[in-house]
Design an enzyme around this catalytic site. Structure first.
Site, short mmCIF file in Angstrom:
data_model
loop_
_atom_site.label_atom_id
_atom_site.label_comp_id
_atom_site.label_asym_id
_atom_site.label_seq_id
_atom_site.Cartn_x
_atom_site.Cartn_y
_atom_site.Cartn_z
N GLU A 236 -35.99 -116.27 1.67
CA GLU A 236 -34.75 -116.73 2.29
C GLU A 236 -35.03 -117.31 3.68
OE1 GLU A 236 -31.42 -113.92 2.50
OE2 GLU A 236 -30.78 -114.95 4.32
N THR A 274 -29.70 -112.60 5.45
CA THR A 274 -28.49 -111.93 4.93
C THR A 274 -28.71 -110.47 4.59
OG1 THR A 274 -29.08 -112.63 2.70
CG2 THR A 274 -27.54 -114.04 3.92
N ASN A 334 -33.23 -106.02 0.89
CA ASN A 334 -32.10 -105.11 1.12
C ASN A 334 -32.39 -103.72 0.57
OD1 ASN A 334 -30.10 -104.59 -1.39
ND2 ASN A 334 -31.21 -106.50 -1.70
S1 SF4 Z 1 -27.57 -109.79 -1.22
FE1 SF4 Z 1 -26.43 -110.81 -2.84
S2 SF4 Z 1 -24.47 -111.47 -1.94
FE2 SF4 Z 1 -25.90 -110.97 -0.27
S3 SF4 Z 1 -26.80 -112.95 0.25
FE3 SF4 Z 1 -28.20 -111.95 -1.20
S4 SF4 Z 1 -27.58 -112.71 -3.21
FE4 SF4 Z 1 -25.91 -113.18 -1.77
#
Ligand code: SF4
Length: 418
Positions: A236, A274, A334
């Site tokens: 990203e 993100t 994440n």
């Molecule tokens: S975690 Fe999911 S909703 Fe958040 S930016 Fe990445 S793909 Fe998009």
């Protein structure tokens, strides 16, 4: 055990250890062994070839080396563990004894699972996975996908089985082929290369990543130095940096922010990846603002709703638990942030791709287990973890929901129906 239980199948290596999926008493019903996947994981780490199947419970005439245990299971029933090694393989026997002993030591005791909600797939991941599925339906295999469509090994393996071909760069894609861009987004240079090579592009970039790209263009367009807060090398970040490479600098932490030099300190904006930790990122933004008081940011936070919600849900339960398990792959930003968050709450935490990654030592003394999953991890993997834990004894599962997600994104136009 009959030696035929240890014959090679399908030309693969012969299984040297049989892991019980059920224990068969001489009379009476079979004892289920849902924790067999945990034992199998331990054998895999020891390098012991294995397969699963039923094992007779010991009785008169049972050979040595068959290891079985029956204990209290979920819902007032019983559960079992069992392993048997090929009689002619002492190393396999040793591996089986070690794996069985380690899991037997933590089996048969009651536990509770606190399940964080929201967890698992976000709207951007669902959209990206469905885009590949639709492309396969519409065009047939192969469909090329630049990078992992989402950072999860199970998702990638299942799509590969259906005919998706994952490539690192577009030069591995034949001219004109159907090609999906992953949820993490790509730089304008990649779009340009795809156009040059006349690829049939389906862009599954998450709309919330596209929003950050648009901000990068806007901030750079007004003459600012754009500070992107994120992790070097993440896909990203590579894509966002590519929007205005000459005006964008990457900052990974507060120390780098405090030491940053720019051409015009009065014209600095920031953006974020993100999937960062909300609390840590606030510290980096504070450090930037201390250094550049006129710092400007995005209109709304770049850390997306799904990342934020999963962190809040885990924060609500982490301190109450003895152990946190985060389902997700090692390259999932994440998911890794969730492990770090649990640790900041003082609870030991581990990232697992699935139940086979759980180590018996983690469960020693862990009466309360927090369970969550990163935004790229399929919900089925969480179910598999719970099923395996149920095989270790009485288990109560309580979901703790901090918010309900209703976000949905429409599919990329080339694969949208109607
Ligand atoms: S975690 Fe999911 S909703 Fe958040 S930016 Fe990445 S793909 Fe998009």
């Amino acid at each position: 055990m009959p030696t035929s239980d240890f014959d090679a199948a399908d030309g693969g290596p012969p299984p040297r250890v049989l892991v019980a999926d059920a224990l068969l008493p001489a009379d009476g019903p079979a004892v289920p062994c849902p924790a067999g996947v945990l034992l199998a994981g331990e054998l895999a780490r020891a390098g012991a070839a294995h397969r699963s199947g039923p094992i007779p419970l010991p009785g008169p005439g049972t050979e040595e080396g068959v290891l079985t245990a029956v204990f209290d299971g979920p819902d007032g029933g019983t559960a079992g563990l069992g392993a048997a090694a090929a009689p002619d393989d002492p190393a396999a026997g040793e591996a089986a004894r070690a794996a069985f002993g380690a899991w037997r030591a933590v089996a048969g005791v009651p536990r509770r699972v606190l399940l964080a909600a929201p967890r698992s797939f976000c709207a951007g991941v669902e959209r990206a996975v469905e885009a590949v599925e639709r492309a396969l339906e519409q065009h047939g295999p192969p469909v090329y996908v630049r990078k992992q469509i989402v950072h999860n090994s199970r998702v990638v393996a299942e799509l590969e089985e259906r005919g998706a071909v994952f490539v690192d760069e577009l030069d591995a894609v034949p001219e004109g082929a159907v090609t999906v861009f992953s949820a993490h987004g790509v730089s304008p240079a990649v779009h340009a290369e795809a156009e040059r090579r006349r690829l049939g592009v389906i862009d599954a970039t998450c709309p919330l990543v596209s929003k950050v790209h648009a901000e990068a263009r806007r901030f750079a367009g007004r003459g600012d130095t754009v500070v992107l807060i994120g992790h070097a090398g993440h896909e990203e970040v590579e894509g966002t940096l590519g929007e205005a490479p000459e005006r964008t600098v990457l900052v990974e932490n507060a120390e780098q922010a405090a030491a940053l030099e720019v051409d015009d300190p009065g014209r600095v904006s920031y953006l974020t990846q993100t999937t960062l930790a909300v609390d840590e990122t606030a510290g980096v933004v504070d450090a930037l603002r201390d250094r550049f008081p006129e710092l400007r940011g995005p209109d709304s936070a770049d850390i997306c709703y799904a990342t934020t919600n999963r962190q809040e849900a885990l924060s609500a339960i982490a301190a109450e638990t003895d152990l946190v398990l985060v389902v997700g792959s090692g390259n999932s930003s994440n998911s890794v942030r969730l492990v770090e968050l649990a640790e900041r709450h003082g609870t030991p935490a581990h990232l697992i791709d699935g139940p086979a990654d759980i180590r018996p030592g983690w469960l020693e003394g862990a009466a309360a287990i927090g369970l969550t999953a990163g935004a790229s991890a399929p919900p089925a993997l969480v179910d598999e973890v719970i099923a395996a834990l149920r095989g270790l004894g009485p288990l109560s599962v309580t979901e703790h929901e901090t918010t309900r997600e209703t976000v949905r994104f429409s599919l990329p136009s080339p694969v949208r129906r109607g």
